[in-house]
Motif scaffolding. Structure first.
Motif, mmCIF file in Angstrom:
data_model
loop_
_atom_site.group_PDB
_atom_site.id
_atom_site.type_symbol
_atom_site.label_atom_id
_atom_site.label_comp_id
_atom_site.label_asym_id
_atom_site.label_seq_id
_atom_site.Cartn_x
_atom_site.Cartn_y
_atom_site.Cartn_z
ATOM 1 N N PHE A 225 -23.434 19.006 60.167
ATOM 2 C CA PHE A 225 -24.600 19.575 60.869
ATOM 3 C C PHE A 225 -24.723 21.068 60.589
ATOM 4 O O PHE A 225 -25.817 21.580 60.364
ATOM 5 N N GLY A 239 -25.117 22.244 64.865
ATOM 6 C CA GLY A 239 -25.261 21.021 65.665
ATOM 7 C C GLY A 239 -26.404 21.103 66.665
ATOM 8 O O GLY A 239 -27.351 20.301 66.603
ATOM 9 N N PRO A 240 -26.355 22.087 67.569
ATOM 10 C CA PRO A 240 -27.439 22.197 68.542
ATOM 11 C C PRO A 240 -28.786 22.476 67.867
ATOM 12 O O PRO A 240 -29.831 22.002 68.329
ATOM 13 N N ALA A 243 -30.141 19.206 66.499
ATOM 14 C CA ALA A 243 -30.595 18.363 67.620
ATOM 15 C C ALA A 243 -31.928 18.873 68.161
ATOM 16 O O ALA A 243 -32.841 18.086 68.440
ATOM 17 N N GLN A 312 -29.380 13.650 61.583
ATOM 18 C CA GLN A 312 -28.701 13.334 62.850
ATOM 19 C C GLN A 312 -28.502 11.819 62.974
ATOM 20 O O GLN A 312 -27.423 11.343 63.316
ATOM 21 N N VAL A 341 -19.273 17.734 68.993
ATOM 22 C CA VAL A 341 -20.435 16.934 68.584
ATOM 23 C C VAL A 341 -20.806 15.891 69.657
ATOM 24 O O VAL A 341 -21.943 15.407 69.697
ATOM 25 N N ASN A 344 -24.007 15.956 71.592
ATOM 26 C CA ASN A 344 -25.276 15.507 71.013
ATOM 27 C C ASN A 344 -25.879 14.364 71.834
ATOM 28 O O ASN A 344 -25.272 13.302 71.988
ATOM 29 N N LYS A 345 -27.087 14.605 72.324
ATOM 30 C CA LYS A 345 -27.717 13.649 73.245
ATOM 31 C C LYS A 345 -27.961 12.290 72.616
ATOM 32 O O LYS A 345 -27.759 11.257 73.244
ATOM 33 N N SER A 369 -21.432 17.030 79.331
ATOM 34 C CA SER A 369 -21.725 17.839 78.128
ATOM 35 C C SER A 369 -21.014 19.185 78.118
ATOM 36 O O SER A 369 -20.574 19.659 77.067
#
Ligand code: KG4
Ligand code: ZN
Length: 407
Positions: A225, A239-240, A243, A312, A341, A344-345, A369
């Motif tokens: 990511f 990562g964020p 997302a 993703q 990670v 991640n939703k 989270s």
């Protein structure tokens, strides 16, 4: 049978770019432990490393040395354990003098931290904790050492036991930081640990009995990511950013995917083992971006969102497929997801869904989270289960080990 008593644990974590300290009160056995988090302070260095697009080890070392005392003070304060030495000031000064030689040698290489530790120990009383836990690896050696030496200095000066903890074991036990009222944690368990540095499937047969059954052969999922976000110009940490970009798709029917052939591989999804490989995914994104730029010059926001979403989903598909396969084949009673990670939703939602359908009789655990990224509370939780084993209590024996393995 092992009995666990109520313990107040102070934990320190500095394996990468977060300086963290926490105080937790722990009780109960492995099946249903209870952790009261009295404080969980994390000071992130993300802004400092951002211009470099990744963590710079020597900058991390410097920042940890600056942050450790303020982070500890805040953690003790929030737990009600910070007490000024008032009338005992003179006595503590005497004690400090008699202990200063050893303190000096413990903190020999932590030049920025050393005078701060002396000032702190002069000013504050010994807190009411049972022991100190500290991350001793894996991680970046220059980042690990200030935390380890700081914890050693405190353990020596306060005369408290100290336990060195594997950072990855911390992530494994972070899954207890959530509401779980339904079932008990039972072995065997399969843990998917996904972070910036690791992608591992671990078969947990019992406390401390871990078998690494699969891992990435190249990049970790978080690293994938981070690198993909850089290619797409989405910022750091990736990562964020990936997302957030993926969640921004405005019109799912726009046909952008078909027009630009946005389809990425699911590396090793059908391989018979439990290993992963994510470096090809980043390369595939690189080629895709080149192609798109050639044909239409501009990589607009809509296209970037579509690529982020596909990347993703590719990672999520592989992670879920391998974890479910491992869980089914090992007939586990518990499946866990943890590591940075795991915030991640989409991964959380889709994995919970898959576990519900494929493993209806197993318990599926993910930490809240806020406990996915590096923190010290998880280090304290792992230490709680180590405590009855009487592992290293002597500050002299604790060493950082950048390559420490879980199994
Ligand atoms: O566990 P962690 O905080 O540090 C390591 O031990 O590596 O994990 C950091 C990784 C980074 O690669 C970051 O991009 C990723 O976790 N990450 C995410 C999300 N939040 C952090 N990846 C995907 N989605 C997220 N929401
Ligand atoms: Zn981590």
């Amino acid at each position: 049978m092992v009995f666990f008593f109520i313990m107040t644990i102070l934990a320190i974590e500095t394996s990468c770019d977060e300086t963290a300290a926490a105080v937790i009160e722990a009780r109960g056995g492995m099946a249903r432990p209870r952790f009261d988090i009295l404080s969980n302070v994390v000071s992130s260095q993300v802004k400092i490393h951002r211009p470099f697009g990744g963590v710079v080890p020597n900058l991390a070392k410097r920042e940890h040395q600056k942050n450790l005392i303020p982070v500890l003070i805040q953690a003790l304060k929030q737990s009600g354990l910070l007490k000024i030495s008032k009338s005992k000031f003179l006595i503590s000064k005497q004690i400090l003098n008699s202990k200063s030689q050893i303190l000096n040698s413990i903190l020999e290489r932590e030049e920025i931290l050393k005078p701060r530790v002396f000032r702190f120990l002069k000013k504050y009383r010994r807190p009411g904790i049972d022991f100190i836990a500290v991350t001793r690896g894996p991680g970046l050696a220059p980042a690990l050492w200030p935390g380890v030496n700081f914890a050693r200095a405190l353990a020596f000066f306060w005369n408290k036991p100290i336990i060195g903890i594997n950072h990855l074991e911390g992530h494994l036990f972070s899954v207890f930081f959530q509401e779980n009222k339904k079932k008990n944690f039972e072995f065997p368990a399969v843990a998917l640990l996904v972070s910036g540095g690791h992608t591992q499937l671990i078969l947990m047969k019992g406390l401390g009995k871990y078998k690494l059954i699969g891992e990435t052969r190249d990049d970790a999922a978080g690293e994938c990511f981070d690198k993909t976000a850089r290619i797409l110009g989405l910022g750091y940490p990736g990562g964020p950013a990936i997302a957030a970009a993926a969640a921004k798709i405005r019109n799912p029917e726009s046909g952008i995917r078909n027009k630009f052939k946005i389809h990425l591989p699911r590396p090793m999804i059908s391989s018979k083992d439990y290993d992963f490989s994510f470096s090809g995914l980043k390369t595939a994104v690189l080629y895709l971006v080149k192609e798109i730029k050639k044909s239409q010059k501009l990589l607009n926001e809509d296209i970037r969102s579509e690529i982020a979403s596909e990347c993703q989903q590719a990672v999520v598909d592989v992670l879920i497929s391998k974890t479910m396969k491992a869980a089914e084949n090992s007939r586990v009673k518990t499946v866990t997801l943890s590591g940075g990670v795991a915030a991640n939703k989409e991964l959380r939602r889709q994995m919970a869904d898959a576990a519900g359908k494929k493993l209806p009789d197993s318990l599926f655990l993910i930490p809240d989270s806020r406990f996915c990224a590096d923190n010290a509370a998880m280090i304290a939780a792992a230490a709680y289960f180590q405590h009855p084993k009487k592992s290293a209590r002597d500050w002299r024996k604790i060493q950082a080990d950048a390559n420490l393995r879980l199994a």
